[in-house]
Design a protein around this motif. Structure first.
Motif, short mmCIF file in Angstrom:
data_model
loop_
_atom_site.label_atom_id
_atom_site.label_comp_id
_atom_site.label_asym_id
_atom_site.label_seq_id
_atom_site.Cartn_x
_atom_site.Cartn_y
_atom_site.Cartn_z
N PHE A 91 56.17 -19.53 39.66
CA PHE A 91 55.08 -18.74 39.09
C PHE A 91 55.62 -17.46 38.45
CE2 PHE A 91 53.22 -21.01 42.78
CZ PHE A 91 52.26 -21.78 42.11
N PRO A 92 56.38 -17.57 37.35
CA PRO A 92 56.95 -16.36 36.74
C PRO A 92 55.89 -15.39 36.24
CG PRO A 92 57.18 -18.27 35.29
CD PRO A 92 56.72 -18.79 36.60
N GLU A 93 54.66 -15.88 36.07
CA GLU A 93 53.60 -15.01 35.57
C GLU A 93 52.97 -14.14 36.66
OE1 GLU A 93 51.54 -18.61 37.21
OE2 GLU A 93 53.39 -18.20 36.12
N LYS A 94 53.27 -14.42 37.92
CA LYS A 94 52.66 -13.68 39.02
C LYS A 94 53.46 -12.42 39.35
CE LYS A 94 50.35 -17.62 41.23
NZ LYS A 94 49.00 -17.15 40.88
N SER A 95 52.77 -11.41 39.83
CA SER A 95 53.41 -10.14 40.20
C SER A 95 54.13 -10.29 41.54
CB SER A 95 52.36 -9.03 40.31
OG SER A 95 51.48 -9.28 41.40
N ASP A 96 54.98 -9.30 41.85
CA ASP A 96 55.67 -9.31 43.13
C ASP A 96 54.68 -9.27 44.29
OD1 ASP A 96 58.10 -9.36 41.84
OD2 ASP A 96 58.52 -7.22 42.10
N ALA A 97 53.60 -8.53 44.11
CA ALA A 97 52.60 -8.43 45.17
C ALA A 97 51.93 -9.79 45.41
CB ALA A 97 51.55 -7.38 44.81
N GLU A 98 51.61 -10.50 44.33
CA GLU A 98 50.99 -11.82 44.46
C GLU A 98 51.95 -12.81 45.12
OE1 GLU A 98 47.96 -12.39 40.75
OE2 GLU A 98 50.07 -12.06 40.23
N ILE A 99 53.23 -12.76 44.69
CA ILE A 99 54.23 -13.64 45.28
C ILE A 99 54.38 -13.35 46.77
CG2 ILE A 99 56.70 -14.18 45.33
CD1 ILE A 99 55.23 -15.44 42.97
N GLY A 100 54.42 -12.07 47.12
CA GLY A 100 54.56 -11.68 48.52
C GLY A 100 53.40 -12.17 49.37
N GLU A 101 52.19 -12.11 48.84
CA GLU A 101 51.02 -12.56 49.59
C GLU A 101 51.04 -14.07 49.80
OE1 GLU A 101 47.88 -12.57 51.89
OE2 GLU A 101 48.84 -10.75 51.15
N ILE A 102 51.45 -14.82 48.76
CA ILE A 102 51.55 -16.28 48.90
C ILE A 102 52.60 -16.63 49.95
CG2 ILE A 102 52.19 -18.43 47.75
CD1 ILE A 102 51.08 -17.23 45.15
N ALA A 103 53.75 -15.93 49.91
CA ALA A 103 54.81 -16.20 50.87
C ALA A 103 54.34 -15.94 52.30
CB ALA A 103 56.03 -15.34 50.55
N LEU A 104 53.63 -14.85 52.48
CA LEU A 104 53.12 -14.50 53.81
C LEU A 104 52.14 -15.57 54.30
CD1 LEU A 104 53.67 -12.08 55.67
CD2 LEU A 104 51.53 -11.08 54.84
N SER A 105 51.27 -16.01 53.42
CA SER A 105 50.31 -17.04 53.79
C SER A 105 51.00 -18.37 54.07
CB SER A 105 49.28 -17.22 52.68
OG SER A 105 48.51 -16.04 52.50
N SER A 106 52.09 -18.64 53.35
CA SER A 106 52.84 -19.87 53.59
C SER A 106 53.49 -19.86 54.96
CB SER A 106 53.90 -20.06 52.50
OG SER A 106 54.60 -21.28 52.68
N TRP A 107 54.00 -18.69 55.39
CA TRP A 107 54.51 -18.59 56.76
C TRP A 107 53.39 -18.86 57.76
CZ3 TRP A 107 59.29 -19.10 57.93
CH2 TRP A 107 60.29 -18.59 57.10
N GLY A 108 52.21 -18.31 57.49
CA GLY A 108 51.07 -18.57 58.36
C GLY A 108 50.72 -20.04 58.41
N ASN A 109 50.82 -20.70 57.28
CA ASN A 109 50.56 -22.14 57.21
C ASN A 109 51.52 -22.90 58.11
OD1 ASN A 109 49.49 -24.68 55.90
ND2 ASN A 109 51.59 -24.77 55.15
N MET A 110 52.79 -22.49 58.12
CA MET A 110 53.78 -23.15 58.97
C MET A 110 53.48 -22.91 60.45
SD MET A 110 57.47 -22.92 57.08
CE MET A 110 57.27 -21.33 56.27
N GLY A 111 53.03 -21.72 60.78
CA GLY A 111 52.64 -21.45 62.16
C GLY A 111 51.47 -22.32 62.58
N ARG A 112 50.53 -22.48 61.69
CA ARG A 112 49.39 -23.33 61.98
C ARG A 112 49.82 -24.78 62.19
NH1 ARG A 112 44.30 -21.37 61.05
NH2 ARG A 112 44.26 -19.17 60.48
N LEU A 113 50.75 -25.25 61.37
CA LEU A 113 51.25 -26.62 61.53
C LEU A 113 51.80 -26.84 62.92
CD1 LEU A 113 53.08 -27.46 58.17
CD2 LEU A 113 51.33 -28.84 59.27
N ALA A 114 52.61 -25.87 63.40
CA ALA A 114 53.19 -25.99 64.73
C ALA A 114 52.10 -26.02 65.80
CB ALA A 114 54.15 -24.84 64.98
#
Length: 310
Positions: free
Chosen positions: A68-91
């Motif tokens: 997503f080269p069009e997304k800002s650093d803040a947007e990328i950071g929020e997606i990454a954080l949510s993705s970690w949460g997604n992995m926690g939920r999977l476990a």
């Protein structure tokens, strides 16, 4: 002397794997003390705290910036954080999986699970024939074979065991009780799947994993190698192919979707185009990930960029 050193190294490695497995099992047993919602939400919170401190976080951010080269650093950071949460939920959802799948087509009250594409499930069950269902690492992809088993749809599922042998055995035992016939991914797994299709049954595969010697394709506009297994099985058996995915909904709910059959790309002679088929799979998974990027496992080195990140 070399033999002694080798044995010591192997013993240390096995102990380390055993210790990591015990920590994982201890955490999962701890989650059992919570109600399902509380345990899943706690795992989400915890992995959001721990994830960004891990080395894999750099790879995750690099993957997201490339996708997503069009997304800002803040947007990328929020997606990454949510993705970690997604992995926690999977476990955590492994612990509560028996309680989570509550779909009842005859109930007027909605439960945690809603299913889209029920007529396709019913058709595949009532009119047996060889078919392939594919998905990606989106949402809780483990719920898909559980749904198939609940519908009485016999699907042989190909899965990649965790690298840790102690965790792998636990995961296999857990899955086998709830997901029907399982085939660990190894050199002979393709023959097992082929026998199932030859017998007129269905198989399920994940198609978004890294594969070093695969077909040259694109994923988010960047070069990747895609496993040729599914295209080769389609070419051999001329079987139907169905996309399926899990979408996380608010309040720890889930939507399971099986989509209409895909038309396979063929050349002017009617022969299956392997590379175009692999690209079709990537395009489908990419469309899912673009819709819900926080629900994909971005820590995978899908684009083989790990060496440039660490």
């Amino acid at each position: 002397m070399k033999l002694v050193i080798t044995r010591i190294v192997l013993a240390v490695r096995h102990f380390r794997q055993w210790l990591i497995a015990q920590i994982i099992f201890g955490f999962l047993n701890f989650l059992k003390l919570f109600p399902a919602d509380g345990g899943i939400n706690f795992a989400d919170w915890l992995t959001r705290k721990i994830g960004p401190r891990m080395r894999r976080h750099k790879l995750m951010l690099a993957n997201l910036h490339n996708a997503f080269p069009e997304k800002s650093d803040a947007e990328i950071g929020e997606i990454a954080l949510s993705s970690w949460g997604n992995m926690g939920r999977l476990a955590a959802e492994y612990v509560f999986l028996d309680r989570l799948f509550d779909f009842d087509p005859f109930s007027e009250k909605p439960g945690r699970i809603e299913v889209s594409g029920i007529p396709i499930f019913v058709d595949l069950m009532e009119n047996p024939r060889p078919f392939i269902v594919f998905t990606g690492h989106t949402g809780n992809f483990e719920l898909l074979p559980v749904a198939g088993a609940a519908f009485g749809l016999k699907v042989t599922v190909l899965f990649r065991p965790p690298n840790n042998p102690y965790v792998a055995q636990k995961v296999f035992d857990f899955r086998a009780k709830r997901m029907g016939n399982l085939v660990p991914s190894h050199a002979g797994s393709s023959f097992t799947l082929a026998r199932q299709l030859e017998a007129g049954s269905g198989v399920g595969v994940l198609v978004d994993q890294k594969f070093r010697k695969g077909l040259k394709t694109l994923f988010f506009g960047r070069d990747v190698k895609t496993n040729p297994l599914l295209p080769k099985l389609v070419r051999q058996f001329d079987c139907e192919v169905y996309p399926a995915r899990c979408i996380r909904l608010p309040d720890n709910r889930y939507r399971l979707e099986i989509e209409p059959r895909l038309e396979m790309p063929r050349d002017e002679r009617g022969n299956l185009n392997l590379a175009a088929t692999a690209q079709l799979l990537n395009d489908k998974v990419e469309s899912w990930v673009r819709e819900h990027p926080e629900q994909w496992l971005w820590y995978h080195d899908r684009w083989n960029i790990k060496k440039s990140v660490f």
